[in-house]
Design an enzyme around this catalytic site. Structure first.
Site, PDB file in Angstrom:
ATOM      1  N   TYR A  85      40.419  50.460  28.313  1.00  0.00           N
ATOM      2  CA  TYR A  85      41.057  50.116  29.582  1.00  0.00           C
ATOM      3  C   TYR A  85      41.351  48.615  29.661  1.00  0.00           C
ATOM      4  O   TYR A  85      40.502  47.769  29.353  1.00  0.00           O
ATOM      5  CB  TYR A  85      40.168  50.512  30.766  1.00  0.00           C
ATOM      6  N   GLY A  92      44.225  49.069  36.593  1.00  0.00           N
ATOM      7  CA  GLY A  92      44.001  49.814  37.819  1.00  0.00           C
ATOM      8  C   GLY A  92      44.555  51.217  37.750  1.00  0.00           C
ATOM      9  O   GLY A  92      44.284  51.973  36.810  1.00  0.00           O
ATOM     10  N   HIS A 115      48.850  38.182  39.432  1.00  0.00           N
ATOM     11  CA  HIS A 115      47.842  37.952  40.473  1.00  0.00           C
ATOM     12  C   HIS A 115      47.940  36.549  41.072  1.00  0.00           C
ATOM     13  O   HIS A 115      47.088  36.174  41.883  1.00  0.00           O
ATOM     14  CB  HIS A 115      46.438  38.183  39.921  1.00  0.00           C
ATOM     15  N   ASN A 227      38.061  39.952  36.333  1.00  0.00           N
ATOM     16  CA  ASN A 227      37.471  41.178  36.865  1.00  0.00           C
ATOM     17  C   ASN A 227      35.967  40.993  37.050  1.00  0.00           C
ATOM     18  O   ASN A 227      35.159  41.512  36.302  1.00  0.00           O
ATOM     19  CB  ASN A 227      37.778  42.332  35.901  1.00  0.00           C
ATOM     20  N   ARG A 310       9.073  27.835  72.276  1.00  0.00           N
ATOM     21  CA  ARG A 310       7.869  28.590  71.929  1.00  0.00           C
ATOM     22  C   ARG A 310       8.126  29.625  70.834  1.00  0.00           C
ATOM     23  O   ARG A 310       7.277  29.870  69.971  1.00  0.00           O
ATOM     24  CB  ARG A 310       7.342  29.295  73.189  1.00  0.00           C
TER      25      ARG A 310
END
Length: 550
Positions: A85, A92, A115, A227, A310
């Site tokens: 892949y 994708g 990208h 990735n 407190r």
């Protein structure tokens, strides 16, 4: 070696030369942080991000051989006709599309280019360095099938401070931080702009100036760079350090507020916290108790201080305890192989999985931003008590230091308190969890995503706002203690608090006549954000910083 000890080599053993200039001189006297064959800590990432240390790839022969084996196995696997892949398939949803052999070499560069669509503000220098350090460490894990030269070039980005211009927006946190990390990959191949030597430059020109050829990406190397979870993880490391510092500062300001309000040290008695044994709560109480050491409660004052005083250890303690597991999850992510597919060099397998999913970082940042926003709310409530004559036990209205003749026209810290309330409200608004807003993207291939980078960015925004609240509270509380000493010069102010008051007063004098405080607030906020306001205390991160500067 303890889990968070720092393994280092001298800078002279680092592969890359340092830039010239004062900053380079500082780093030249530091030790290089070793990448490869060991766990990296949050503090080390912060040291890299703050330009306090260079990096050096490990010289361990076994580690280097393992990196080589991964890249070699991938080449042989492809040569044998295997389908991998993102190497000889599309990306994708296009994983069903085979890539012809003659286009395999071109595929990684195509990934980096399409990208290149990030938007929003650019990451600053520290954030960019943290991102590169996180990506380098993940690839150095040895399960990504990249060549040693790729790791060397990433180290060059850090050591030469060749900083990709990384847009903050565009990642859904799975398949990792694809779009922002494409800007790191583009810098390596000599494309897009980088910051270098204080100027915006073309990446190819910078590599030429350094005498280094832009990288030609090998099989899977574009995917390996992009990735993964490096953007969210790098930002998370910076967020952790700032949150750690804020928790300690908030305890200091609680102690100061107790003195200023003429409050009761007994609220922080150790027994109270032994019988409700949350470790972070007890730790916060111990810090406040230490700051108030020697202060006795005077009979006749209000029996119980209001909740923001407190119960401060109970609020701060949540953040302290959260930081323990946030560290665990961030450092596990930092020291993981988180791309896809993974290349197992020992068993010669290709593993297709989902380690790019940033769910742990997303949840950690969503939780941390809530804990930090609660610190803002706590400090804002304490500040509201200090300025209000109905609740501040005799201090002047709005902490004005004006002489009586001019008191009618002076308003002291009135507007500072209003602004603090605005910053607090905005911080609280940003606590909506990002991780629940998963979107189905990329033709329903990425149909459940982490939103981890959005969560980390949200957390940094909440930190920024809370640091502004802390700056306002710091100036106001120091003013309040000085006013208390005007009322009663015998008011006990323990030594640690005196040191803190002196540190703050050196850059922000007593407010007698009203003046614009913006400049002082900005300067103090920057110091707090850089974890550089100490006044006699040291946080966990400060101890590591001290070690790096030694």
């Amino acid at each position: 070696m303890a889990e968070h000890d720092l393994s280092t080599r001298t800078v002279f053993e680092a592969r890359a030369d340092m830039n010239t200039g004062a900053d380079a001189d500082t780093r030249a006297n530091a030790a290089a942080i070793v990448i490869g064959g060991r766990r990296l800590t949050i503090e080390e990432v912060v040291a890299i991000a703050q330009h306090r240390a260079p990096v050096a790839l490990s010289d361990d022969a076994a580690w280097r051989a393992r990196i080589e084996r991964g890249a070699d196995f991938l080449r042989r696997h492809l040569a044998a006709g295997a389908t991998v892949y993102g190497v000889n398939t599309g990306y994708g949803d296009a994983c069903v599309v085979g890539v012809p052999a003659e286009l395999v070499e071109a595929l990684p560069l195509q990934l980096t280019r399409y990208h290149g669509c990030g938007m929003g503000a650019y990451l600053d220098d520290a954030q960019a360095l943290a991102v590169i350090a996180a990506r380098l460490n993940s690839l150095a894990y040895g399960f990504s099938g990249v060549r040693p030269v790729l790791l060397e070039r990433l180290a060059d980005l850090i050591n030469h401070r060749v900083l990709p211009r990384i847009p903050a927006e565009g990642s859904v946190g799975a398949s990792g931080d694809l779009t922002p990390l494409s800007y790191v990959a583009a810098a390596l191949v000599g494309e897009r702009n980088v910051m270098f030597d204080g100027a915006l430059r073309d990446a190819r020109d910078v590599w030429a100036e350094l005498g280094v050829a832009p990288l030609a990406l090998g099989p899977k190397e574009g995917l390996a760079l992009m990735n993964g979870t490096a953007v969210m993880t790098g930002l998370a490391c910076l967020a952790f350090a700032r949150a750690d510092h804020l928790t300690r500062l908030t305890t200091r300001l609680t102690a100061l507020s107790t003195v200023a309000l003429d409050g009761r040290a007994a609220h922080f008695d150790a027994t109270l916290f032994e019988v409700k044994p949350h470790a972070g709560q007890a730790e916060a109480a111990a810090w406040i108790r230490s700051d108030l050491a020697g202060r006795d409660d005077t009979p006749g004052h209000r029996l119980q201080d209001r909740y923001s005083i407190r119960c401060a250890p109970h609020v701060i303690g949540v953040a302290r305890d959260a930081l323990t597991w946030v560290r665990r999850d961030v450092e596990n992510e930092l020291n993981s192989a988180n791309d896809n597919p993974l290349i197992d060099p020992d068993n010669e397998r290709v593993l297709h999985g989902g380690n790019f999913y940033g769910g742990h970082i997303a949840f950690a940042m969503d939780a941390l931003k809530v804990a930090v926003a609660n610190l803002a709310d706590l400090m804002d409530r304490q500040l509201a008590l200090l300025v209000d004559v109905n609740f501040n036990n005799g201090l002047p209205r709005n902490l004005s230091g004006a002489a009586p003749a001019r008191a009618a026209i002076n308003h002291g810290f009135k507007a500072v308190q209003i602004s603090s309330s605005a910053w607090t409200a905005e911080a609280l608004k940003h606590t909506m969890p990002a991780s629940v807003f998963s979107r189905s993207t990329e033709a329903h291939n990425q149909d459940k995503v982490s939103m981890g980078t959005i969560a980390a960015r949200d957390c940094l925004r909440v930190l920024e706002l809370t640091e502004q609240v802390a700056a306002a509270h710091t100036l106001a509380t120091v003013q309040a203690v000085r006013l208390r000493l005007r009322i009663d010069a015998a008011t006990p102010v323990p030594a640690p608090l005196h040191a803190f008051i002196d540190e703050v007063s050196a850059s922000s004098p007593f407010v007698d006549e009203d003046r614009a405080l913006e400049g002082e607030l900005r300067a103090l906020t920057a110091r707090i954000g850089a974890c550089d306001l100490h006044g006699g205390y040291r946080t966990t991160s400060d101890q590591y910083r001290k070690g790096w500067n030694a």
